[in-house]
Design a protein around this motif. Structure first.
Motif, short mmCIF file in Angstrom:
data_model
loop_
_atom_site.label_atom_id
_atom_site.label_comp_id
_atom_site.label_asym_id
_atom_site.label_seq_id
_atom_site.Cartn_x
_atom_site.Cartn_y
_atom_site.Cartn_z
N GLN A 1 44.80 -0.43 59.85
CA GLN A 1 45.90 -1.53 58.62
C GLN A 1 46.22 -1.32 57.49
N THR B 1 48.97 -8.96 60.54
CA THR B 1 48.96 -9.29 61.85
C THR B 1 50.12 -10.89 62.24
N TYR C 1 55.49 -7.61 60.92
CA TYR C 1 54.85 -7.36 61.78
C TYR C 1 55.54 -6.78 62.35
N ARG D 1 46.89 -5.48 66.34
CA ARG D 1 46.93 -4.22 66.01
C ARG D 1 46.67 -3.51 66.74
#
Length: 1308
Positions: free
Chosen positions: A451, A457, A487, A821
């Motif tokens: 994270q 994302t 991202y 992720r």
């Protein structure tokens, strides 16, 4: 050096001191005063304080041992108090798994009795020690994330194959697979675990609670108020399903995550630990303190650059330390807690591993001052601890833990003597060293810190609601563009960190592949080669035994690192030898496959078994490769050999693997390196049935001798591999077709061969498996998009629905954040551009290897099948698994590679040198897939014309006696887009149903090949024997397929009409649909043939034309009558819409028949139309109603009967205007008008035929032929068809020598 023990004394003769300056210069030993200062500085007291010089004892080497023993004896009083603290525990002080009576089911247990693998439905096992009072902890290292229940149980718990730990009273368990806790009943608890996690199991018998931790993070109290009291003691226990594996740490090693107040079940070796730490402190002092002999004083030294430099004073001091330190370093706890921690601390200062030569110096000291068996055990335990630490370290954002352990592994392996010992005896024999090259994927991205690394994302919205890839390139909004770029930046940050780990892993392999370290025995590379080959053998020979195989996720990483290391050495050799090939031109020369220098175990060759090839091709080997086969080696293995006495096989078996025992707790023969939880071997097989379910494999036979005695892999030396003057080594037996130029070092060729084999064993399977995460992202993205659209359409008054939709939106968004992720990690570690280039390089290696092998003629049969498999599978992976992240079109030389692979498929799918059914089918399927995609079809069109024509000729071979469905499918794909109404991707009636996988070859847009169609037409026209044999086989298969289809739908209809509830077997439905699809595809091939070469049917100067036309008309009428009859069987089954019969419908089969009829009756010259019309109308099965049905013209009687059902829709080609052009419909109407007129005229002019004048075989046509010599009669159609397969008369069985026309005399 003398043997060591508590009372060992160094000989005064060896260590006699002298204070005379002259002698100090000669011997290098310092004077007495300086030595005394030095020894006191090195051997400090426990408190670290040095007494004043006047009060301290004068130290010399003569009294050093006594002083050292006194120092080590300090503070050992704690040893006496251990027994008091151990209250609350019952059982042996060394805690292991109870392999004698404490288990249920079938289990495999490690040598150290701490690791276990499930080998039955739900096996259970407990430890040998229990606890009844106090606070206790043990750790479980999770090696696989499947179904397991871990916790505590009492002696009274009885388990079976269905109930395990937690399923009975007084047993408590945590299950991270289902995220639940178990004690008879079950509730949600904890987090999901993954392979590489560590579970801590805590029990507090004072408070009556049980808790669990995952990677050191508490999951909270799982159970409280557990049963306590007299007779209640709890054992650590586990239940696990088939092939799941774990390793226990009861305290034999330092706990990774100790918890304050809780004791491990096994006490640490406190006294030895104190000694080891003291001795390590003395060792550090020696490194830190230097002696300046010229100044006569002690100096501080830079420890990082410390070297022994042959100083006798320092050496003798170290000898005293190692006299006590060495025996301690054979104990696993001390190696991990003391030695590994110290070595890691050396590397903590950062910089390259080369910047810390101290570790090399320490390893030199160990080999110098320790007994050989002690060094061996110490190094083995050190590598085991490093491997365990690397494997079970949690993922953190900078991968710092993994990097730390890999750096120390490199430092140890840089030491030549240590490296060779570890390679020869540990890395592949004891450890699962492939783990060092694996980077695990985090299941919980939050704990892995992704994270923070990827804060934003993003996921592609490439799919429509139907799941199809969107054709429109939508303009990206500014917000989406920002998210995507953020991202991608996060992915780049992650990639850089992972590349550091990958670089260290490649460094390890470079050390193992070093071939310059020939001092003191064989170079590392040749030891590695022999071990690597054995590793491949164990994975190739045990495909059914999952516990033995190297996990495929490890294989993927190992393959990429090995490719990087191989190419480094390959190109390094090219730099030194300009005549050699670069790694971009790498291939495996064909002589490796037949000269016996490389063992391919029992792997299948293209031409069959090796023993068979040696027999049949021994002359070719002698002529082409100058290799003579020893006649004694040609003795075939008979079935009797398989039942020979066990004793005769014992000696051979022992050289391969240990023998087996078939009793409870007996040691089972483990044929190989194992997927063992302790990263070592599991060799005990536990069975409550007292019968082993794993019989030892029959030992492999001795290698065949080919010209020169072939050596076992373990026995080969550098000369056997690289060769010497007059000896070609691995390249023995070069065929004349192979160029006489150096390729690279022979040893690298064997590594390359092993890499190709690895890909075939499990890498391709794993690449396909990991695509599932990307598919999950697409599914959730579609669900989120659909939910957002519903939210926008939801009426404001329906707040309840709006709230539910918002909840769904939140769930989907959170899941997508997690998956995007995780996908970033997978894309970097498995599907990155660099990984794609590795697979592409491997594809090109296989193509070049196959091309070189093909040139050797008959010797091509010796090539192992896996080379062709890898060529096909690696192309499939590049096309299907790496996109859309990376595009194959961007790879260098992509078009040429595609064309060369196409040439291989086109040539070898019908190659007589390839005999294996499976590999031939794979080649056929690969070619069929190849022609479905425009870019690969164009590659087929670019191969040399001679090869294209040869391919088409093989496709047109008669369908009998060979698998024909795939070749027919290939012809259909070449035609699709050109046939009548044949421009669809999905059938019209399936458009509203759920779409299948859009990447399937069968769902690709039509891309016909006019070039290959032209080749087919030329072959059918020019070869007068080819066309009749091919078309007769197609007509035969069509007759069979359609008849089978009709028979099956009759059974399905009968089952559906029964009053009782019936379920039609899904397999029967699948076979029925397959027969229908085959019928349609065969009709399309007939349409293709009629269109491209109509003269085969209509030019009656050709011998078989009339017969082929009559057979074709007969089959077309049969199909039309069955499908077009009103309220018939076909109609009823289609209207049932059974699952599995989705493809069965009127449209596909009727348009295929219509295409053939239009071509014969409309799109041909007048003479052809007349002949086709006459034959069609002459067939007794012809019904004009069937042709009318195509345009929706029902019979008057049918219309009258159907009048009440006004909503009944009749089939009509007019309703498919999107699929059938106006021009095509016009031709159908023209054909109907033509047949209507001709049938009226035929009915008016046909005279009635008496029964005596009809053919006695078919009773459909008048007699028109008389046989010689027997003078029996029939119609021409029957006798011509009969003579294609049989020369005997229908009636008298006389051999027919000729057939004459028969005309009935006018007088009769």
């Amino acid at each position: 050096m003398t043997s060591r023990g508590a009372g060992t004394a160094f000989s005064r003769k060896n260590y006699r001191l002298s204070t005379e300056p002259e002698k100090s210069k000669v011997t290098g030993i310092v004077n007495s005063r300086l030595l005394n200062d030095y020894l006191h500085r090195v051997f400090t007291s426990a408190d670290g304080n040095q007494p004043a010089a006047a009060y301290r004892k004068h130290l010399t080497f003569q009294n050093l041992q006594e002083h050292l023993e006194r120092l080590l004896a300090e503070e050992n009083g704690s040893e006496d108090s251990r027994d008091q603290v151990a209250e609350g525990r019952l059982g042996p002080s060394t805690v292991v798994l109870d392999h004698t009576s404490g288990f249920e089911g079938l289990l495999l247990v490690d040598d150290d009795l701490l690791g276990v693998i499930g080998h039955s439905n739900f096996g259970s096992i407990r430890a040998t020690t229990c606890v009844y009072k106090g606070k206790w902890i043990y750790e479980v290292l999770i090696s696989s994330q499947g179904l397991m229940q871990i916790g505590w149980c009492t002696l009274n718990c009885r388990f079976n194959q269905e109930e395990g730990v937690g399923d009975t009273p007084d047993s408590y368990a945590y299950d991270g697979n289902r995220v639940r806790k178990w004690n008879v009943t079950t509730t949600n608890y904890g987090k999901s675990w993954a392979a590489g996690d560590i579970v801590s199991c805590l029990i507090d018998l004072d408070e009556g609670t049980i808790a669990f931790c995952l990677n050191g993070i508490s999951l909270g109290t799982a159970f409280d108020n557990i049963t306590r009291g007299a007779g209640m003691a709890y054992f650590p226990a586990i239940s696990l399903s088939f092939k799941e594996s774990v390793a226990f740490n009861f305290g034999s090693r330092p706990l990774r995550y100790p918890v304050e107040g809780y004791r491990p079940l096994q006490d640490p070796p406190v006294a030895d630990l104190l000694k080891a730490r003291k001795l390590l402190g003395y060792l550090k002092n020696v490194i830190h303190i230097g002696i300046d002999v010229t100044e006569g004083k002690l100096v501080e030294k830079d420890t990082s650059m410390w070297q022994l430099q042959g100083e006798p004073t320092v050496l003798i001091t170290l000898a005293h330390i190692f006299n006590y330190f060495s025996p301690l370093m054979c104990k696993v706890y001390l190696v991990e807690d003391v030695l590994m921690t110290f070595l890691l601390s050396i590397l903590e200062r950062g910089g390259a591993v080369e910047a810390h030569p101290l570790i090399q110096q320490l390893l030199d000291l160990m080999w110098l001052l320790m007994e050989e068996y002690e060094v061996h055990e110490c190094l083995k335990q050190l590598l085991m601890s490093l491997l365990r630490a690397y494997r079970f370290s949690p993922i953190i954002p900078d991968l710092g833990l993994q990097i730390h352990y890999l750096r120390l592994t490199i430092a140890v392996l840089k030491h030549e003597k240590s490296r060779k010992y570890l390679l020869s005896n540990v890395l592949f024999d004891v450890l699962r060293s492939v783990v060092f090259f694996y980077i695990k994927s985090p299941l919980r991205v939050e704990e892995a810190g992704l994270q923070e690394l990827i804060p934003t994302t993003w996921w592609p919205n490439r799919f429509t609601k139907d799941g199809k890839e969107s054709k429109e390139v939508k303009e990206e909004s500014a917000e989406e563009r920002l998210r995507r770029r953020a991202y991608e930046r996060g992915c780049q940050r992650l990639k850089k960190r992972i590349e550091v780990v990958e670089g260290l892993q490649v460094q390890i392999l470079k050390l193992l592949l070093n071939n310059k370290d020939r001092g003191g025995g064989e170079a590392s590379r040749y030891i590695f080669l022999n071990k690597f080959r054995k590793f491949l053998q164990e994975n190739a020979s045990n495909r059914g035994n999952l516990a033995v195989l190297c996990p495929p996720e490890y294989m993927v990483c190992f393959l990429h690192r090995l490719i990087a290391a191989l190419r480094y050495f390959w190109d390094g050799h090219k730099a030194k030898t300009p005549a050699a090939l670069s790694s971009e031109e790498a291939y495996v020369p064909p002589q490796l496959f037949y000269n016996g220098k490389v063992d391919y175990f029992d792997l299948q060759r293209l031409g069959g078994l090796l023993s068979h090839l040696k027999k049949t091709l021994k002359d070719d080997l002698a002529a082409k490769a100058n290799i003579l086969i020893d006649p004694a080696e040609l003795q075939a293995v008979t079935m009797d050999d398989l039942d020979e006495d066990e004793e005769s096989a014992t000696s051979a078996a022992q050289s391969q693997r240990p023998s087996a025992a078939l009793a409870i707790g007996g040691a089972l023969a483990r044929p190989a390196w194992l997927s063992s939880p302790t990263l070592g071997r599991a060799n005990r097989f536990l069975s409550t049935a007292a019968v082993s379910l794993m019989n030892p494999r029959r030992p492999l036979g001795a290698l065949e001798k080919i010209k020169v005695l072939s050596l076992r892999a373990e026995q080969r030396t550098r000369e056997d591999i690289e060769g010497t003057h007059g000896n070609d080594g691995l390249l023995l037996g070069r065929p004349p077709e192979e160029p006489d130029q150096p390729i690279t070092e022979n040893s690298l060729l064997e590594v390359l061969d092993g890499i190709v084999m690895m890909y075939n064993l499990s890498v391709h399977q794993q690449l396909g498996k990991m695509v599932g995460v990307s598919d999950d992202v697409n599914e959730y993205a579609m669900a989120l998009k659909d939910t957002e659209e519903k939210i926008s359409r939801c009426p404001k008054r329906r707040r309840d629905i709006h709230e539910e939709l918002l909840k769904s939106q939140k769930v989907f968004s959170e899941k997508l954040n997690h998956l995007s992720r995780r996908l970033a990690w997978i894309n970097v570690t498995i599907y990155s551009k660099e990984k794609m280039q590795d697979i592409y390089w491997l594809l090109r290696v296989c193509i070049r290897t196959i091309e070189h092998g093909d040139r050797t003629g008959s010797l091509f049969a010796f090539m192992p099948e896996f080379y062709l498999s890898v060529a096909m599978n690696s192309y499939s992976a590049l096309k299907n698994y790496f996109s859309p992240v990376n595009s194959m079109e961007e790879l260098p030389g992509y078009e040429e590679t595609l064309m060369r692979l196409a040439a291989i498929l086109a040539k070898h799918f019908a190659d007589s040198r390839i005999v294996g059914t499976d590999i031939r089918d794979s080649l056929m399927q690969a070619l069929a897939s190849y022609v479905c995609y425009p870019h690969s079809l164009r590659a087929v069109e670019r191969i040399p014309e001679e090869q294209r024509i040869s391919m088409m000729k093989n496709l047109l071979a008669p369908y009998e006696q060979r698998p024909w469905a795939q070749t027919n499918w290939i012809l259909v794909r070449l035609w699709r887009g050109c046939g009548f109404g044949y421009r669809y991707t999905r059938l019209p009636h399936l458009l509203k149903t759920k779409p299948e996988d859009a990447s399937l070859p069968s769902l690709q847009k039509p891309c016909p090949s006019t070039l290959l169609q032209r080749h087919m037409a030329d072959l059918l026209r020019s070869d007068r024997d080819l066309a009749p044999s091919f078309l007769n086989s197609v007509l035969n298969q069509l007759n069979w397929a359609f008849s089978e289809f009709i028979g099956m739908i009759q059974e399905i209809q009968q089952a559906a009409e029964r009053l009782e509830r019936n379920f039609v077997d899904s397999r029967q439905l699948k076979v029925c649909a397959t027969c229908f699809d085959l019928s349609v595809s065969l009709l399309r091939v007939l349409e293709m043939t009629v269109t491209l070469a109509p003269e085969i049917f209509l030019d009656w100067n050709r011998p078989s034309s009339e017969l082929l036309l009559r057979r074709l008309a007969q089959l077309l009428n049969q199909v039309l009558n069955r499908v077009t009859a009103e309220r018939n069987l076909f109609d009823r089954v289609v209207n049932l819409r059974l699952p599995g019969l989705e493809s069965v419908d009127h449209y596909p089969i009727l348009v295929a028949v219509t295409g053939i009829l239009v071509r014969l009756l409309v799109d041909t010259d007048v003479q052809g139309t007349e002949r086709a019309t006459a034959v069609l109308l002459a067939d007794p099965c012809f019904q004009l109603r069937s042709i009318q049905y195509l345009l929706g013209h029902a019979e008057p009687s049918a219309l009258a009967a159907a009048a009440p059902a006004t909503d009944k829709r009749h089939f009509s080609l007019h309703t498919y205007t999107e699929y059938i052009s106006t021009e095509e419909l016009t031709k159908v109407e023209k054909m109907l008008n033509h047949l209507s007129e001709e049938s009226k005229q035929a009915a008016a002019t046909t005279l009635p035929t008496s029964e005596e004048d009809l053919c006695p075989i078919c009773y459909a046509h008048p007699i028109s032929a008389i046989f010689r010599p027997c003078s029996h009669k029939s119609c021409k159609a029957c006798i011509n068809q009969h003579l294609m397969n049989n020369k005997d008369c229908f009636f008298c069985k006389a051999t027919i020598t000729g057939v004459d026309d028969f005309t009935k005399p006018a007088s009769s």
